[in-house]
Design an enzyme around this catalytic site. Structure first.
Site, PDB file in Angstrom:
ATOM      1  N   ASN A  57       0.113  19.969 -21.466  1.00  0.00           N
ATOM      2  CA  ASN A  57      -0.173  19.085 -22.596  1.00  0.00           C
ATOM      3  C   ASN A  57      -0.123  19.787 -23.949  1.00  0.00           C
ATOM      4  OD1 ASN A  57      -0.486  16.837 -20.986  1.00  0.00           O
ATOM      5  ND2 ASN A  57      -2.653  17.268 -20.616  1.00  0.00           N
ATOM      6  N   ARG A  70       0.818  -1.237   0.000  1.00  0.00           N
ATOM      7  CA  ARG A  70       0.000   0.000   0.000  1.00  0.00           C
ATOM      8  C   ARG A  70       0.843   1.275   0.000  1.00  0.00           C
ATOM      9  NH1 ARG A  70      -2.752  -3.268   3.325  1.00  0.00           N
ATOM     10  NH2 ARG A  70      -4.575  -4.188   2.334  1.00  0.00           N
ATOM     11  N   HIS A 128      -0.168  12.640 -29.068  1.00  0.00           N
ATOM     12  CA  HIS A 128      -0.560  11.299 -28.595  1.00  0.00           C
ATOM     13  C   HIS A 128      -1.232  10.501 -29.702  1.00  0.00           C
ATOM     14  CE1 HIS A 128      -0.582  12.246 -23.985  1.00  0.00           C
ATOM     15  NE2 HIS A 128       0.588  11.772 -24.396  1.00  0.00           N
ATOM     16  N   LYS A 133       2.891  11.524 -11.117  1.00  0.00           N
ATOM     17  CA  LYS A 133       2.033  10.605 -11.868  1.00  0.00           C
ATOM     18  C   LYS A 133       2.848   9.352 -12.164  1.00  0.00           C
ATOM     19  CE  LYS A 133      -0.980  13.772 -14.414  1.00  0.00           C
ATOM     20  NZ  LYS A 133      -1.385  14.201 -15.773  1.00  0.00           N
ATOM     21  N   HIS A 136       0.184  17.761 -27.154  1.00  0.00           N
ATOM     22  CA  HIS A 136      -0.059  16.348 -26.831  1.00  0.00           C
ATOM     23  C   HIS A 136      -1.353  15.796 -27.407  1.00  0.00           C
ATOM     24  CE1 HIS A 136       3.345  16.926 -24.231  1.00  0.00           C
ATOM     25  NE2 HIS A 136       3.285  15.703 -23.756  1.00  0.00           N
ATOM     26  N   GLU A 168      10.557  18.575 -25.164  1.00  0.00           N
ATOM     27  CA  GLU A 168       9.637  18.891 -24.056  1.00  0.00           C
ATOM     28  C   GLU A 168      10.204  19.938 -23.101  1.00  0.00           C
ATOM     29  OE1 GLU A 168       6.330  17.168 -22.777  1.00  0.00           O
ATOM     30  OE2 GLU A 168       6.812  15.135 -23.417  1.00  0.00           O
ATOM     31  N   LYS A 224       7.697  23.209 -14.694  1.00  0.00           N
ATOM     32  CA  LYS A 224       6.729  22.128 -14.462  1.00  0.00           C
ATOM     33  C   LYS A 224       6.344  22.067 -12.985  1.00  0.00           C
ATOM     34  CE  LYS A 224       4.992  17.635 -14.905  1.00  0.00           C
ATOM     35  NZ  LYS A 224       5.008  16.262 -15.336  1.00  0.00           N
ATOM     36  N   GLU A 280      -4.426  18.012 -11.479  1.00  0.00           N
ATOM     37  CA  GLU A 280      -4.903  18.368 -12.821  1.00  0.00           C
ATOM     38  C   GLU A 280      -6.395  18.647 -12.872  1.00  0.00           C
ATOM     39  OE1 GLU A 280      -2.975  16.423 -16.087  1.00  0.00           O
ATOM     40  OE2 GLU A 280      -4.512  17.058 -17.501  1.00  0.00           O
ATOM     41  N   ARG A 338      -2.987  22.511 -14.789  1.00  0.00           N
ATOM     42  CA  ARG A 338      -1.960  21.528 -15.138  1.00  0.00           C
ATOM     43  C   ARG A 338      -2.095  21.051 -16.586  1.00  0.00           C
ATOM     44  NH1 ARG A 338       0.405  16.450 -11.457  1.00  0.00           N
ATOM     45  NH2 ARG A 338       1.734  15.648 -13.109  1.00  0.00           N
ATOM     46  N   HIS A 358       8.431  10.017 -28.214  1.00  0.00           N
ATOM     47  CA  HIS A 358       7.412  10.916 -27.644  1.00  0.00           C
ATOM     48  C   HIS A 358       7.690  12.387 -27.983  1.00  0.00           C
ATOM     49  CE1 HIS A 358       4.358  12.358 -24.926  1.00  0.00           C
ATOM     50  NE2 HIS A 358       5.248  13.093 -24.295  1.00  0.00           N
TER      51      HIS A 358
HETATM   52  N1  LIG Z   1       4.820  10.518 -15.145  1.00  0.00           N
HETATM   53  C1  LIG Z   1       4.783  11.581 -15.914  1.00  0.00           C
HETATM   54  O1  LIG Z   1       4.320  12.658 -15.533  1.00  0.00           O
HETATM   55  C2  LIG Z   1       5.342  11.471 -17.284  1.00  0.00           C
HETATM   56  C3  LIG Z   1       5.594  12.618 -18.023  1.00  0.00           C
HETATM   57  C4  LIG Z   1       6.172  12.494 -19.277  1.00  0.00           C
HETATM   58  C5  LIG Z   1       6.477  11.236 -19.768  1.00  0.00           C
HETATM   59  N2  LIG Z   1       6.215  10.131 -19.021  1.00  0.00           N
HETATM   60  C6  LIG Z   1       6.539   8.789 -19.528  1.00  0.00           C
HETATM   61  O2  LIG Z   1       7.933   8.722 -19.762  1.00  0.00           O
HETATM   62  C7  LIG Z   1       8.183   7.720 -20.744  1.00  0.00           C
HETATM   63  C8  LIG Z   1       9.203   8.239 -21.713  1.00  0.00           C
HETATM   64  O3  LIG Z   1      10.369   8.560 -21.000  1.00  0.00           O
HETATM   65  P1  LIG Z   1      11.813   8.472 -21.666  1.00  0.00           P
HETATM   66  O4  LIG Z   1      11.824   9.201 -22.950  1.00  0.00           O
HETATM   67  O5  LIG Z   1      12.787   8.839 -20.625  1.00  0.00           O
HETATM   68  O6  LIG Z   1      11.864   6.929 -22.089  1.00  0.00           O
HETATM   69  P2  LIG Z   1      12.726   5.665 -21.607  1.00  0.00           P
HETATM   70  O7  LIG Z   1      12.737   5.556 -20.157  1.00  0.00           O
HETATM   71  O8  LIG Z   1      12.180   4.526 -22.395  1.00  0.00           O
HETATM   72  O9  LIG Z   1      14.184   5.988 -22.149  1.00  0.00           O
HETATM   73  C9  LIG Z   1      14.430   6.111 -23.538  1.00  0.00           C
HETATM   74  C10 LIG Z   1      15.492   5.117 -24.021  1.00  0.00           C
HETATM   75  O10 LIG Z   1      16.756   5.522 -23.534  1.00  0.00           O
HETATM   76  C11 LIG Z   1      17.401   4.467 -22.806  1.00  0.00           C
HETATM   77  N3  LIG Z   1      18.174   5.150 -21.775  1.00  0.00           N
HETATM   78  C12 LIG Z   1      17.699   5.808 -20.703  1.00  0.00           C
HETATM   79  N4  LIG Z   1      18.690   6.449 -20.083  1.00  0.00           N
HETATM   80  C13 LIG Z   1      19.819   6.187 -20.772  1.00  0.00           C
HETATM   81  C14 LIG Z   1      21.162   6.596 -20.641  1.00  0.00           C
HETATM   82  N5  LIG Z   1      21.529   7.443 -19.676  1.00  0.00           N
HETATM   83  N6  LIG Z   1      22.067   6.126 -21.522  1.00  0.00           N
HETATM   84  C15 LIG Z   1      21.678   5.317 -22.530  1.00  0.00           C
HETATM   85  N7  LIG Z   1      20.416   4.925 -22.739  1.00  0.00           N
HETATM   86  C16 LIG Z   1      19.499   5.355 -21.862  1.00  0.00           C
HETATM   87  C17 LIG Z   1      16.285   3.599 -22.322  1.00  0.00           C
HETATM   88  O11 LIG Z   1      16.719   2.283 -22.102  1.00  0.00           O
HETATM   89  C18 LIG Z   1      15.313   3.690 -23.502  1.00  0.00           C
HETATM   90  O12 LIG Z   1      15.717   2.790 -24.501  1.00  0.00           O
HETATM   91  C19 LIG Z   1       6.844   7.385 -21.367  1.00  0.00           C
HETATM   92  O13 LIG Z   1       6.419   6.144 -20.894  1.00  0.00           O
HETATM   93  C20 LIG Z   1       5.923   8.478 -20.845  1.00  0.00           C
HETATM   94  O14 LIG Z   1       4.582   8.042 -20.701  1.00  0.00           O
HETATM   95  C21 LIG Z   1       5.659  10.230 -17.813  1.00  0.00           C
HETATM   96 ZN   LIG Z   2       4.945  14.683 -22.908  1.00  0.00          ZN
END
Ligand SMILES: NC(=O)c1ccc[n+]([C@@H]2O[C@H](COP(=O)([O-])OP(=O)(O)OC[C@H]3O[C@@H](n4cnc5c(N)ncnc54)[C@H](O)[C@@H]3O)[C@@H](O)[C@H]2O)c1
Ligand SMILES: [Zn+2]
Length: 364
Positions: free
Chosen positions: A246, A123, A253, A144, A249, A186, A228, A238, A242, A266
């Site tokens: 987006n 939990r 998306h 989130k 997006h 972003e 942010k 949100e 907030r 993304h």
């Molecule tokens: N929670 C939130 O508010 C929020 C906001 C924006 C995005 N997100 C989420 O974030 C995700 C995208 O994040 P991301 O772009 O960081 O993706 P990711 O975590 O998949 O990383 C991108 C790629 O880079 C590689 N990688 C990461 N760090 C590395 C490093 N230092 N050296 C070499 N390779 C590395 C990973 O293995 C992956 O292949 C999505 O799932 C999205 O939904 C969440």
């Molecule tokens: Zn985004």
């Protein structure tokens, strides 16, 4: 080194950005009173593990922490209930208890997954994010967390704030260039919605950022996170404001979905989406500069600004209609009204959106 606080009352937490942070990780953990008597679990993915896991494990063990590790496959598909179950199995095997801490070592995927493990295990236990992508400036702020369902992205989740977030600039140097550009998309977005001065700084420093200049990166992450965090602190759940985060997006998306989550990163999809939102804004009476500047800034980062030929406009429109923001031929859009300012516009005609999306195929 730079520091800021995400200000959420008793759920507030610090974020540190700098060089050589991982070597001093024990100090940061001790400062935040992360318990040493209960075992912890580092969750990371295969790519990140290759470059950075040994260093993190070594310095935590040297500081007296009991560390277990779970490595998941890289990529969005690890944000699934199946992987969640597997990771929770690792937490149980490692003997994690209510005083244990989960460590997310990676980008947004690992952050969202590990955060949700922490939100649901017994939990809710504490978690720390060691962010290794530029994109994570976004995912590490706001709490989130969650995983995907085959029918919908991020649909199973919670709000769960981390104890601490660390960005060691050294970890960003192993990122593929495409992920760097995508993450910067972003960071620029945060400026476009809130801060024209930061956009001007970003414009002057684009080359330095792409060259991974340490000062430039630290400043960009700091500003992106500051903006942010400020918006999240005004509207944690949100309810309204907030939503401006987006920008780009709604279209973005839909592009990701139609492209099957593997053609566009993304930040690339959001780049095209921001150009679309700017075009729409101009069609609704905003100054043309909003569109020309948005496009110029994104092109300078070598991000895509044109809709890929293979993506079908009908499919994109229908993906947008599945979006929860869409009601009976009318859509909600975040429109840039000037560089650094946006407006939440309700009741945008879907026919106008279709025209703009169609035009996005003809950008150059
Ligand atoms: N929670 C939130 O508010 C929020 C906001 C924006 C995005 N997100 C989420 O974030 C995700 C995208 O994040 P991301 O772009 O960081 O993706 P990711 O975590 O998949 O990383 C991108 C790629 O880079 C590689 N990688 C990461 N760090 C590395 C490093 N230092 N050296 C070499 N390779 C590395 C990973 O293995 C992956 O292949 C999505 O799932 C999205 O939904 C969440
Ligand atoms: Zn985004």
């Amino acid at each position: 080194m730079r520091q800021l606080t995400v200000d959420l009352g008793e759920r507030s937490y610090p974020i540190f950005i700098g060089e050589g942070i991982l070597e001093r990780i024990g100090e940061f953990f001790e400062e935040r009173s992360i318990h040493k008597n209960s075992p912890m679990l580092i969750i990371t993915d295969k790519h990140v593990a290759v470059h950075h896991l040994d260093q993190v494990t070594l310095h935590l063990e040297q500081a007296g922490y009991k560390v277990h590790v779970k490595i998941v496959p890289p990529g969005e598909r690890s944000k699934s209930l199946a992987v969640l179950e597997d990771v929770i199995g690792a937490a149980l095997k490692g003997g994690l208890d209510r005083r244990s801490t989960i460590i997310a070592l990676g980008g947004g995927v690992v952050g969202d997954l590990a955060g949700f493990v922490a939100a649901s295990y017994m939990r809710g236990i504490r978690y720390v994010q060691i962010a290794t992508t530029i994109q994570a400036h976004d995912s590490s702020v706001g709490g989130k967390v969650g995983v995907n369902h085959p029918f919908a992205k991020n649909i199973i989740g919670a709000f769960h704030q981390p104890e601490l977030v660390l960005f060691d600039i050294a970890t960003l140097r192993t990122l593929p260039l495409r992920d760097i550009r995508s993450g910067l998309s972003e960071v620029l977005k945060e400026g476009l919605i809130w801060d024209a001065d930061f956009v001007a700084w970003f414009d002057r420093n684009t080359e330095a950022l792409l060259a991974l200049d340490s000062d430039a990166l630290q400043h960009a992450l700091y500003e992106g996170i500051r903006i942010k965090a400020h918006i999240v602190s005004l509207d944690e759940r949100e309810n309204d404001l907030r939503a401006i985060l987006n920008l780009g997006h709604t279209i973005g998306h839909a592009l990701e979905a139609v492209a099957g989550y593997n053609q566009l990163l993304h930040g690339e999809a959001i780049s095209i989406g921001m150009v679309g939102a700017a075009k729409l804004a101009v069609r609704m009476g905003c100054p043309a500069e909003v569109y020309t500047e948005t496009k110029r800034l994104l092109s300078k980062l070598a991000l895509p600004v044109k809709l890929p030929e293979n993506l079908d406009v009908d499919e994109i429109m229908s993906a947008m209609m599945h979006d929860k923001k869409f009601k009976e031929g009318l859509m909600v859009f975040i429109l840039p009204t000037a560089i650094g300012t946006v407006e939440i516009r309700k009741g945008v005609q879907s026919d106008l959106v279709r025209e703009v999306v169609t035009e996005l195929k003809r950008e150059d």
